[in-house]
Scaffold this motif. Structure first.
Motif, PDB file in Angstrom:
ATOM      1  N   LEU A  12       8.552  15.663  53.391  1.00 11.67           N
ATOM      2  CA  LEU A  12       8.151  14.860  54.548  1.00 11.67           C
ATOM      3  C   LEU A  12       6.651  14.933  54.793  1.00 11.67           C
ATOM      4  O   LEU A  12       6.065  13.997  55.320  1.00 11.67           O
ATOM      5  CB  LEU A  12       8.930  15.293  55.786  1.00 11.67           C
ATOM      6  CG  LEU A  12      10.437  15.030  55.718  1.00 11.67           C
ATOM      7  CD1 LEU A  12      11.138  15.628  56.934  1.00 11.67           C
ATOM      8  CD2 LEU A  12      10.738  13.544  55.609  1.00 11.67           C
ATOM      9  N   GLN A  35      18.195  11.075  54.532  1.00 11.27           N
ATOM     10  CA  GLN A  35      17.005  11.793  54.093  1.00 11.27           C
ATOM     11  C   GLN A  35      16.164  10.934  53.156  1.00 11.27           C
ATOM     12  O   GLN A  35      14.939  10.915  53.256  1.00 11.27           O
ATOM     13  CB  GLN A  35      17.392  13.097  53.395  1.00 11.27           C
ATOM     14  CG  GLN A  35      17.919  14.161  54.326  1.00 11.27           C
ATOM     15  CD  GLN A  35      18.461  15.366  53.571  1.00 11.27           C
ATOM     16  OE1 GLN A  35      19.186  15.230  52.587  1.00 11.27           O
ATOM     17  NE2 GLN A  35      18.117  16.546  54.048  1.00 11.27           N
ATOM     18  N   GLU A  38      14.330   8.366  55.219  1.00  9.25           N
ATOM     19  CA  GLU A  38      13.236   8.986  55.968  1.00  9.25           C
ATOM     20  C   GLU A  38      12.038   9.279  55.066  1.00  9.25           C
ATOM     21  O   GLU A  38      10.895   8.974  55.418  1.00  9.25           O
ATOM     22  CB  GLU A  38      13.731  10.274  56.641  1.00  9.25           C
ATOM     23  CG  GLU A  38      12.688  10.928  57.514  1.00  9.25           C
ATOM     24  CD  GLU A  38      13.214  12.147  58.246  1.00  9.25           C
ATOM     25  OE1 GLU A  38      12.490  12.627  59.137  1.00  9.25           O
ATOM     26  OE2 GLU A  38      14.324  12.633  57.934  1.00  9.25           O
ATOM     27  N   VAL A  39      12.281   9.859  53.902  1.00 12.27           N
ATOM     28  CA  VAL A  39      11.185  10.165  52.973  1.00 12.27           C
ATOM     29  C   VAL A  39      10.494   8.876  52.531  1.00 12.27           C
ATOM     30  O   VAL A  39       9.258   8.795  52.532  1.00 12.27           O
ATOM     31  CB  VAL A  39      11.706  10.962  51.752  1.00 12.27           C
ATOM     32  CG1 VAL A  39      10.642  11.047  50.669  1.00 12.27           C
ATOM     33  CG2 VAL A  39      12.153  12.360  52.172  1.00 12.27           C
ATOM     34  N   LEU A  42       8.361   7.368  55.361  1.00 10.32           N
ATOM     35  CA  LEU A  42       7.121   8.124  55.547  1.00 10.32           C
ATOM     36  C   LEU A  42       6.150   7.880  54.397  1.00 10.32           C
ATOM     37  O   LEU A  42       4.947   7.746  54.610  1.00 10.32           O
ATOM     38  CB  LEU A  42       7.428   9.616  55.689  1.00 10.32           C
ATOM     39  CG  LEU A  42       8.065  10.009  57.021  1.00 10.32           C
ATOM     40  CD1 LEU A  42       8.574  11.437  56.977  1.00 10.32           C
ATOM     41  CD2 LEU A  42       7.061   9.840  58.156  1.00 10.32           C
TER      42      LEU A  42
END
Length: 102
Positions: A12, A35, A38-39, A42
């Motif tokens: 992250l 996950q 999200e990665v 970002l």
């Protein structure tokens, strides 16, 4: 498909230091779908920031537009709602969703 354990905090902070490519994130067996999303989001945000800096004449950029395209495609594979035809890197970090989906 990799099954190596991932340090999520490191991923992250700097996805490019942990993953070889956006595709590697999407294909990783040990990460949940959430996950991965999200990665990738970002990573996309950071790549967009670097692209804006390059546009504004700051050194240290690169071919951020190709990386952003690959991130968008990886997200589309996970979410299935990214309008890859109309989405483009913007200063607002927008990713368009297909119409007609909830």
């Amino acid at each position: 498909m990799s099954s190596e354990p991932i340090d999520m905090e490191a991923a992250l902070r700097d996805p490019a230091a942990v993953f070889a490519s956006p595709e590697a994130v999407a294909e990783h067996a040990e990460l949940s779908r959430e996950q991965k999303i999200e990665v990738l989001r970002l990573w996309g945000y950071g790549a967009s920031e670097a692209e804006v800096a390059t546009e504004e004449g700051m050194p240290g950029g690169g071919d951020g537009s190709e990386l952003l395209r690959r991130i968008i495609l990886a997200l589309d594979g996970l979410i299935g709602e990214v309008d890859v035809g109309d989405s483009a890197p913007t200063k607002q970090h927008a990713v368009l969703l297909r119409q007609g989906r909830s």
